[in-house]
Design a protein around this motif. Structure first.
Motif, PDB file in Angstrom:
ATOM      1  N   MET A   1      54.060  54.082  20.389  1.00 45.65           N
ATOM      2  CA  MET A   1      55.081  54.791  21.399  1.00 45.65           C
ATOM      3  C   MET A   1      55.307  53.834  22.482  1.00 45.65           C
ATOM      4  O   MET A   1      56.504  53.891  23.014  1.00 45.65           O
ATOM      5  N   VAL A   2      54.642  52.871  22.947  1.00 48.61           N
ATOM      6  CA  VAL A   2      55.018  52.073  24.170  1.00 48.61           C
ATOM      7  C   VAL A   2      56.230  51.004  23.395  1.00 48.61           C
ATOM      8  O   VAL A   2      57.106  50.902  24.154  1.00 48.61           O
ATOM      9  N   GLY A   3      56.112  50.726  22.245  1.00 47.13           N
ATOM     10  CA  GLY A   3      57.221  49.986  21.863  1.00 47.13           C
ATOM     11  C   GLY A   3      58.161  50.639  21.695  1.00 47.13           C
ATOM     12  O   GLY A   3      59.595  50.029  21.672  1.00 47.13           O
ATOM     13  N   GLU A   4      58.387  51.968  21.909  1.00 48.55           N
ATOM     14  CA  GLU A   4      59.718  52.715  21.799  1.00 48.55           C
ATOM     15  C   GLU A   4      60.235  53.216  23.261  1.00 48.55           C
ATOM     16  O   GLU A   4      60.710  54.149  23.285  1.00 48.55           O
ATOM     17  N   GLY A   5      59.452  52.535  24.146  1.00 49.48           N
ATOM     18  CA  GLY A   5      59.915  52.707  25.449  1.00 49.48           C
ATOM     19  C   GLY A   5      58.962  53.676  26.295  1.00 49.48           C
ATOM     20  O   GLY A   5      59.465  53.826  27.557  1.00 49.48           O
ATOM     21  N   VAL A   6      58.084  54.050  25.818  1.00 48.25           N
ATOM     22  CA  VAL A   6      57.019  55.077  26.398  1.00 48.25           C
ATOM     23  C   VAL A   6      56.275  54.130  27.525  1.00 48.25           C
ATOM     24  O   VAL A   6      55.606  53.297  27.075  1.00 48.25           O
ATOM     25  N   ASP A   7      56.014  54.530  28.810  1.00 49.15           N
ATOM     26  CA  ASP A   7      55.295  53.853  29.748  1.00 49.15           C
ATOM     27  C   ASP A   7      53.783  54.130  29.371  1.00 49.15           C
ATOM     28  O   ASP A   7      53.388  55.501  29.309  1.00 49.15           O
ATOM     29  N   PRO A   8      53.093  53.108  29.174  1.00 54.60           N
ATOM     30  CA  PRO A   8      51.584  53.502  29.083  1.00 54.60           C
ATOM     31  C   PRO A   8      50.973  54.387  30.008  1.00 54.60           C
ATOM     32  O   PRO A   8      50.062  55.293  29.630  1.00 54.60           O
ATOM     33  N   ARG A   9      51.351  54.362  31.337  1.00 53.69           N
ATOM     34  CA  ARG A   9      50.959  55.225  32.197  1.00 53.69           C
ATOM     35  C   ARG A   9      51.251  56.926  32.135  1.00 53.69           C
ATOM     36  O   ARG A   9      50.624  57.520  32.756  1.00 53.69           O
ATOM     37  N   GLN A  10      52.222  57.265  31.168  1.00 51.70           N
ATOM     38  CA  GLN A  10      52.626  58.288  30.828  1.00 51.70           C
ATOM     39  C   GLN A  10      51.345  59.163  29.747  1.00 51.70           C
ATOM     40  O   GLN A  10      51.381  60.401  29.572  1.00 51.70           O
ATOM     41  N   ILE A  11      50.503  58.178  29.048  1.00 51.05           N
ATOM     42  CA  ILE A  11      49.867  58.492  27.999  1.00 51.05           C
ATOM     43  C   ILE A  11      48.479  59.267  28.190  1.00 51.05           C
ATOM     44  O   ILE A  11      47.761  58.309  29.220  1.00 51.05           O
ATOM     45  N   VAL A  12      48.083  60.205  27.735  1.00 52.22           N
ATOM     46  CA  VAL A  12      46.753  60.648  27.477  1.00 52.22           C
ATOM     47  C   VAL A  12      46.371  60.752  26.000  1.00 52.22           C
ATOM     48  O   VAL A  12      47.217  60.934  25.092  1.00 52.22           O
ATOM     49  N   LEU A  13      44.995  60.243  25.729  1.00 49.96           N
ATOM     50  CA  LEU A  13      44.586  60.173  24.523  1.00 49.96           C
ATOM     51  C   LEU A  13      43.672  61.193  24.023  1.00 49.96           C
ATOM     52  O   LEU A  13      42.736  61.729  25.092  1.00 49.96           O
ATOM     53  N   ASP A  14      43.876  61.870  22.873  1.00 50.05           N
ATOM     54  CA  ASP A  14      42.960  63.118  22.343  1.00 50.05           C
ATOM     55  C   ASP A  14      42.364  62.646  21.145  1.00 50.05           C
ATOM     56  O   ASP A  14      43.136  62.187  20.108  1.00 50.05           O
ATOM     57  N   PRO A  15      41.065  62.520  20.928  1.00 50.01           N
ATOM     58  CA  PRO A  15      40.519  61.889  19.666  1.00 50.01           C
ATOM     59  C   PRO A  15      40.847  63.016  18.379  1.00 50.01           C
ATOM     60  O   PRO A  15      40.496  62.827  17.223  1.00 50.01           O
ATOM     61  N   GLY A  16      41.188  64.238  18.904  1.00 48.99           N
ATOM     62  CA  GLY A  16      41.780  65.331  17.939  1.00 48.99           C
ATOM     63  C   GLY A  16      40.425  65.798  16.993  1.00 48.99           C
ATOM     64  O   GLY A  16      40.277  65.985  15.708  1.00 48.99           O
ATOM     65  N   LEU A  17      39.352  66.333  17.746  1.00 44.84           N
ATOM     66  CA  LEU A  17      38.620  67.201  17.280  1.00 44.84           C
ATOM     67  C   LEU A  17      38.922  68.328  16.530  1.00 44.84           C
ATOM     68  O   LEU A  17      39.905  69.010  16.783  1.00 44.84           O
ATOM     69  N   GLY A  18      38.310  68.522  15.214  1.00 44.82           N
ATOM     70  CA  GLY A  18      38.697  69.410  14.436  1.00 44.82           C
ATOM     71  C   GLY A  18      39.893  68.999  13.191  1.00 44.82           C
ATOM     72  O   GLY A  18      40.182  69.814  12.396  1.00 44.82           O
ATOM     73  N   PHE A  19      40.530  68.157  13.764  1.00 45.98           N
ATOM     74  CA  PHE A  19      41.729  67.806  12.951  1.00 45.98           C
ATOM     75  C   PHE A  19      41.513  66.666  12.162  1.00 45.98           C
ATOM     76  O   PHE A  19      41.318  65.379  12.709  1.00 45.98           O
ATOM     77  N   ALA A  20      41.747  67.016  10.570  1.00 49.93           N
ATOM     78  CA  ALA A  20      41.142  65.564   9.793  1.00 49.93           C
ATOM     79  C   ALA A  20      39.746  65.316  10.064  1.00 49.93           C
ATOM     80  O   ALA A  20      39.417  64.359  10.073  1.00 49.93           O
TER      81      ALA A  20
END
Length: 301
Positions: free
Chosen positions: A173-192
């Motif tokens: 995502m950062v490589g496509e221009g997204v500022d890393p400061r925009q990003i929140v991460l989610d480990p995806g509980l329950g998804f796969a």
């Protein structure tokens, strides 16, 4: 350990934030159909904000295991009036969508956060939309759509693999221009993540490993099946989704104490209480005035 992060357009708090869920769907796993009509969904969102939600997450497409996708037009029909009215009412709104066009329309209607359970994989246009708008973006760990994700829940090291796959998606995502400061991460509980294999509990036990990625964490375990499996009755049947709220509050308390940026929950008031307890616990009571300020803000004082 996590720390405080401030994202543009979202509340600033010295504690874990609360994201309340409004599913404008007929088939979500715990409350499908309850808030399906726009007026009902708007009233629900306003009530969640009154109860202490810092963010209200509006979704028009169920992502429960086995769910089939709805059309773009139907997703927009469901969520757009809800997002617009909540935003007009001063609520910080998140849109739960995998489609860039839906996200774009929601942001135009006032949404401050895009919550994408596919982490940008479902729609190649999502990265550019996020980059162009500067909106906050929840990037979740994902291994496929709902009808196939559990077949892909195969890990030799679930914590290491989920962490590394999140890092790869963030880098992309950062490589496509997204500022890393925009990003929140989610480990995806329950998804796969299979309850019978303990995947979700392993991720929660090692939550500190995800802080190594340098971004805030959203934890979305509310009412999910791994809680129902833990609380199964003597007959072996999972506890029903609507009876998992006490366990959700316990989970909220623990992850808030471990530094989560935000928890996504169905019932806000008890979870808002839980994060205030966790904040007081961590500070030794030094930030009790912040908790009182929260209450005053919600009551309009």
């Amino acid at each position: 350990m996590g720390s405080t992060y401030n994202l543009v357009g979202l509340p600033e708090r010295d504690r874990c934030l609360i994201m309340g869920v409004v599913n404008v769907t007929p088939d979500s796993f715990s409350d499908g159909g309850v808030w399906f009509e726009p007026r009902q969904a708007i009233e629900r969102g306003l009530r969640l904000a009154e109860d202490g939600a810092d963010i209200v997450d509006v979704g028009g497409e169920s992502t429960r295991p086995g769910a089939q996708r709805v059309s773009r037009d139907e997703e927009l029909r469901r969520i757009e009036p809800v997002v617009a009215e909540l935003a007009r009412s001063g609520v910080a709104v998140s849109v739960d969508t995998m489609r860039a066009e839906v996200a774009e329309r929601a942001v135009a209607a006032g949404a401050s956060l895009v919550n994408d359970v596919s982490g940008g994989l479902a729609d190649p246009a999502m990265a550019r939309l996020v980059a162009d708008t500067g909106v906050g973006y929840v990037l979740m760990h994902w291994r496929g759509h709902s009808h196939e994700m559990q077949e892909r829940a195969v890990y030799s090291d679930v914590v290491g693999e989920v962490r590394d796959e999140l890092r790869q998606r963030m880098d992309a995502m950062v490589g496509e221009g997204v500022d890393p400061r925009q990003i929140v991460l989610d480990p995806g509980l329950g998804f796969a993540k299979r309850p019978e294999h303990g995947h979700n509990w392993a991720l929660l036990a090692e939550i500190d490993q995800f802080y190594e990625l340098g971004r805030p964490l959203l934890i979305a375990g509310s009412r999910k099946r791994f809680l129902g499996r833990l609380l199964a009755g003597a007959d072996g049947e999972d506890r029903p989704a609507v009876e998992r709220d006490d366990a959700t509050v316990a989970l909220t308390t623990l992850v808030a104490d471990r530094g989560a940026w935000c928890v996504r929950v169905h019932e806000v008031r008890p979870n808002a209480d839980a994060v205030r307890v966790a904040a007081a616990w961590r500070s030794g009571g030094d930030d009790l005035t912040e908790g009182r300020a929260d209450v005053a803000e919600r009551s309009g004082q």
